[in-house]
Scaffold this active site. Structure first.
Site, PDB file in Angstrom:
ATOM      1  N   GLU A   1       0.863  -1.184   0.000  1.00 42.71           N
ATOM      2  CA  GLU A   1       0.000   0.000   0.000  1.00 42.71           C
ATOM      3  C   GLU A   1       0.895   1.227   0.000  1.00 42.71           C
ATOM      4  O   GLU A   1       1.752   1.369   0.877  1.00 42.71           O
ATOM      5  CB  GLU A   1      -0.950  -0.033   1.196  1.00 42.71           C
ATOM      6  CG  GLU A   1      -2.018  -1.111   1.054  1.00 42.71           C
ATOM      7  CD  GLU A   1      -2.742  -1.063  -0.279  1.00 42.71           C
ATOM      8  OE1 GLU A   1      -3.139   0.033  -0.723  1.00 42.71           O
ATOM      9  OE2 GLU A   1      -2.902  -2.133  -0.911  1.00 42.71           O
TER      10      GLU A   1
ATOM     11  N   CYS B   1      -1.905   9.174   3.913  1.00 45.64           N
ATOM     12  CA  CYS B   1      -1.956   8.762   2.500  1.00 45.64           C
ATOM     13  C   CYS B   1      -3.282   9.180   1.897  1.00 45.64           C
ATOM     14  O   CYS B   1      -3.393   9.400   0.703  1.00 45.64           O
ATOM     15  CB  CYS B   1      -1.762   7.267   2.399  1.00 45.64           C
ATOM     16  SG  CYS B   1      -2.870   6.387   3.478  1.00 45.64           S
TER      17      CYS B   1
HETATM   18  P1  NAP Z   1       8.803   4.877   3.442  1.00 45.75           P
HETATM   19  O1  NAP Z   1       9.937   5.809   3.504  1.00 45.75           O
HETATM   20  O2  NAP Z   1       8.560   4.131   2.177  1.00 45.75           O
HETATM   21  O3  NAP Z   1       9.014   3.855   4.642  1.00 45.75           O
HETATM   22  C1  NAP Z   1       8.056   2.859   4.926  1.00 45.75           C
HETATM   23  C2  NAP Z   1       8.754   1.702   5.584  1.00 45.75           C
HETATM   24  O4  NAP Z   1       9.641   1.101   4.637  1.00 45.75           O
HETATM   25  C3  NAP Z   1       9.622   2.092   6.783  1.00 45.75           C
HETATM   26  O5  NAP Z   1       9.496   1.079   7.760  1.00 45.75           O
HETATM   27  C4  NAP Z   1      11.001   2.108   6.186  1.00 45.75           C
HETATM   28  O6  NAP Z   1      12.028   1.894   7.131  1.00 45.75           O
HETATM   29  C5  NAP Z   1      10.926   0.955   5.227  1.00 45.75           C
HETATM   30  N1  NAP Z   1      11.954   0.954   4.184  1.00 45.75           N
HETATM   31  C6  NAP Z   1      12.687   1.987   3.716  1.00 45.75           C
HETATM   32  N2  NAP Z   1      13.522   1.563   2.742  1.00 45.75           N
HETATM   33  C7  NAP Z   1      13.310   0.235   2.598  1.00 45.75           C
HETATM   34  C8  NAP Z   1      13.857  -0.767   1.756  1.00 45.75           C
HETATM   35  N3  NAP Z   1      14.770  -0.491   0.843  1.00 45.75           N
HETATM   36  N4  NAP Z   1      13.402  -2.030   1.889  1.00 45.75           N
HETATM   37  C9  NAP Z   1      12.443  -2.334   2.781  1.00 45.75           C
HETATM   38  N5  NAP Z   1      11.887  -1.427   3.618  1.00 45.75           N
HETATM   39  C10 NAP Z   1      12.319  -0.158   3.519  1.00 45.75           C
HETATM   40  O7  NAP Z   1       7.418   5.593   3.806  1.00 45.75           O
HETATM   41  P2  NAP Z   1       7.089   6.499   5.045  1.00 45.75           P
HETATM   42  O8  NAP Z   1       7.740   7.822   4.870  1.00 45.75           O
HETATM   43  O9  NAP Z   1       7.332   5.752   6.304  1.00 45.75           O
HETATM   44  O10 NAP Z   1       5.510   6.636   4.922  1.00 45.75           O
HETATM   45  C11 NAP Z   1       4.892   7.584   4.123  1.00 45.75           C
HETATM   46  C12 NAP Z   1       4.369   6.946   2.855  1.00 45.75           C
HETATM   47  O11 NAP Z   1       3.462   5.898   3.181  1.00 45.75           O
HETATM   48  C13 NAP Z   1       3.568   7.902   2.011  1.00 45.75           C
HETATM   49  O12 NAP Z   1       3.910   7.703   0.663  1.00 45.75           O
HETATM   50  C14 NAP Z   1       2.124   7.487   2.277  1.00 45.75           C
HETATM   51  O13 NAP Z   1       1.217   7.843   1.263  1.00 45.75           O
HETATM   52  C15 NAP Z   1       2.277   6.018   2.411  1.00 45.75           C
HETATM   53  N6  NAP Z   1       1.154   5.412   3.124  1.00 45.75           N
HETATM   54  C16 NAP Z   1       0.255   4.671   2.404  1.00 45.75           C
HETATM   55  C17 NAP Z   1      -0.838   4.115   3.035  1.00 45.75           C
HETATM   56  C18 NAP Z   1      -1.850   3.297   2.272  1.00 45.75           C
HETATM   57  O14 NAP Z   1      -2.666   2.623   2.889  1.00 45.75           O
HETATM   58  N7  NAP Z   1      -1.821   3.326   0.947  1.00 45.75           N
HETATM   59  C19 NAP Z   1      -1.017   4.315   4.408  1.00 45.75           C
HETATM   60  C20 NAP Z   1      -0.074   5.068   5.100  1.00 45.75           C
HETATM   61  C21 NAP Z   1       1.014   5.611   4.451  1.00 45.75           C
HETATM   62  P3  NAP Z   1      12.889   3.141   7.671  1.00 45.75           P
HETATM   63  O15 NAP Z   1      11.914   3.983   8.414  1.00 45.75           O
HETATM   64  O16 NAP Z   1      13.910   2.491   8.520  1.00 45.75           O
HETATM   65  O17 NAP Z   1      13.456   3.837   6.485  1.00 45.75           O
END
Ligand code: NAP
Length: 531
Positions: free
Chosen positions: A300, A334
């Protein structure tokens, strides 16, 4: 604490009340207000401690520690967490794999009992869980309470859903046969949540995987490990066997790849950015030596959600709905509205009303009662959002906000509205994930729908119109996973608004809906010749 397994009595479906969403706490009531103040004081007193990695119930240190800090006062340390190594990531998967052999055989009604019990205890300590979020990620009291309420709802809902999937499937019975369909868990899952719903999404993704009989490695977001740690400890406290959930903090960029790549990883449940989601999907598709399945990826991702304001709509209600959807939790949802798409005839009236609504929003320290908006999540986010505001000033006309809030150490940014934005402008296409709204004028409803659908995403959307034909067109043509008519586009409720998006918003996995648990199950058909 030495984790112990407590065998809980299976849930008795006949005595379980029907699922109903949790109602929110009204903090304008003095007793609720003082309860939250007390919870904040309790959490403050507990902050700053070091938490371990937990693999198979055993505590480990990582290569180094990192700090989680309060975005409202960045010098305040909320907790210290371990940076796990690649070896520890592999060890966690191997442990989850061994635990799967036993956990997958625990009856569904017993597995569900852990969720019901955890929900009960979380409800009892609701303000404490919320207070961790206020201090770790800057959620206002109301936003934090909604997050905790959603976490409770996910556990209550998925427990009942598991009991439903456990009931006999009404198959056609062939003459001379007993025909059955049973749902089996998949195996070891990697659960990677984001920081923005650090309790609800973490709990929802983890418990859905576990109640279906899988074991997981939970890798919390590095901005919010403290709240994930509170949840993990709760699951230990209710007696979930060691190794069912393995707690592995560390940089996603370091441990993400080994977790996703591991040959024994059967599925990845990810919520986060588009960029990371695409990378995970790609890596998971590569079959590793010794791997005997195709990995399932539930991803997601982001959104660029639009609200259409039609000339036959209630413009006052639309201005309020847009302001709430755009700036609740500082626009870091999101589902947040980042594009208001407004039909020309009501454009000026809408802008005036929107400015009035934005002027009413209160911004302040989230640990104080009455602050509707707080800081954005981190220094990186703060800088990125401010740089998008500069881009926006070139792409449109700034009509509200546009500045950091002076005199504060924390990452506070004003609710910002940029009008007269073209549909293909960067601020109308790229996810900013902060309090920045682009207002796009359109000539009529046809153009409004075209613009609304004109991004790579498809998560939430809303239409304000009193014309039933236009609403019907939105039902058919507005290509989003969650469509809202004459209401704001945030605030999905478990069980009522199954949540997940189309296109680059993800795999439309509909969290909080009746299809969700199927993502963590595989069906086995059994035909026995009888008689
Ligand atoms: P993110 O930077 O993509 O991080 C999400 C998770 O992925 C974190 O636990 C992060 O760990 C981990 N991660 C980072 N690099 C990775 C890699 N190479 N391999 C595996 N995992 C990795 O996103 P965010 O800033 O936390 O969240 C915001 C985003 O989430 C926005 O784009 C928002 O729209 C989206 N979101 C979507 C939904 C939905 O239901 N569609 C709901 C909520 C949020 P680290 O923190 O250690 O980097």
């Amino acid at each position: 604490m030495n984790p112990t397994t407590t065998k809980l009595a299976p849930v008795d479906a006949s005595t379980l009340p029907p699922y109903a969403p949790t109602t929110y706490i009204d903090y304008s009531q003095p007793q609720n207000r003082s309860a939250y103040e007390q919870a904040l004081a309790t959490v403050r007193a507990a902050m700053g401690q070091e938490a371990p990695l937990v693999i198979g119930g055993e505590r480990f240190k990582g290569s180094k520690t990192f700090e989680s800090t309060n975005p409202a006062r960045p010098s305040e340390v909320v907790g210290r967490f371990q940076l796990a190594t690649t070896e520890q990531a592999n060890q966690a998967i191997e442990t989850a794999w061994r635990t799967f052999a036993t956990w997958s055989r625990v009856p569904a009604a017993e597995r569900a009992a852990y969720l019901i019990e955890a929900a009960r205890r979380m409800r009892e300590r609701r303000n404490l869980f919320s207070a961790w979020m206020t201090l770790e990620i800057g959620k206002s009291w109301g936003e934090a309470d909604a997050d905790t309420a959603e976490a409770i709802d996910f556990m209550e809902f998925y427990a009942r859903e598991m009991l439903r999937y456990d009931r006999p499937d009404p198959l056609v019975q062939m003459p001379g046969e007993k025909d059955q369909l049973v749902y089996l868990p998949l195996g070891v899952g990697v659960v990677i949540p984001p920081w923005n719903f650090p309790l609800a999404i973490t709990v929802g993704m983890t418990t859905a995987a576990v109640v279906t009989g899988n074991t997981v490695v939970l890798k919390p977001a590095s901005d919010t490990p403290a709240i994930a740690w509170q949840f993990f400890q709760l699951m230990e406290e209710v007696g979930l066997p060691p190794g069912v959930i393995n707690f592995l903090t560390g940089s996603g960029g370091v441990v993400g790849d080994p977790l996703v790549k591991h040959a024994k990883t059967r599925f990845v449940s990810f919520t986060g950015s588009r960029e990371v989601g695409i990378g995970i999907n790609k890596l998971a598709a590569e079959v590793q030596p010794g791997q005997i399945w195709l990995k399932r990826v539930v991803a997601e991702m982001g959104g660029k959600d639009g609200i259409i304001v039609d000339d036959e709509g209630d413009v006052a209600a639309a201005a309020l709905g847009v302001a709430q959807s755009a700036f609740g939790f500082q626009g870091q949802k999101c589902s947040a509205c980042s594009r208001a798409i407004v039909v020309q005839k009501v454009y000026d009236e809408f802008l005036t009303r929107l400015q009035a609504e934005v002027a009413k929003l209160t911004i302040g320290e989230p640990d104080q009662y009455g602050a509707w908006m707080g800081p954005v999540s981190s220094k990186n986010a703060f800088e990125k959002i401010l740089s998008y505001i500069e881009v926006g000033k070139q792409e449109g006309r700034l009509i509200a906000g546009g500045q950091r809030i002076a005199g504060k150490d924390g990452y506070f940014i004003e609710p910002t509205v940029i009008a007269d934005v073209k549909p293909d402008a960067r601020i109308a296409q790229e996810e900013i994930f902060g309090p920045v709204l682009a207002v796009i004028p359109v000539k009529d409803y046809d153009e409004a729908l075209r613009v609304a659908n004109g991004t790579d995403y498809g998560l939430t959307g809303a239409v304000y119109s009193k014309n039933p034909h236009k609403l019907e067109r939105a039902r058919q043509e507005f290509f989003v996973g969650n469509l809202y008519l004459n209401r704001k586009c945030t605030g999905a409720m478990v069980g009522a608004h199954p949540f997940g998006g189309f296109n680059m918003s993800g795999t439309d996995s509909k969290a909080g809906g009746r299809d969700y648990l199927l993502l963590f199950l595989q069906a086995k058909s059994i035909a026995e010749k009888i008689g």
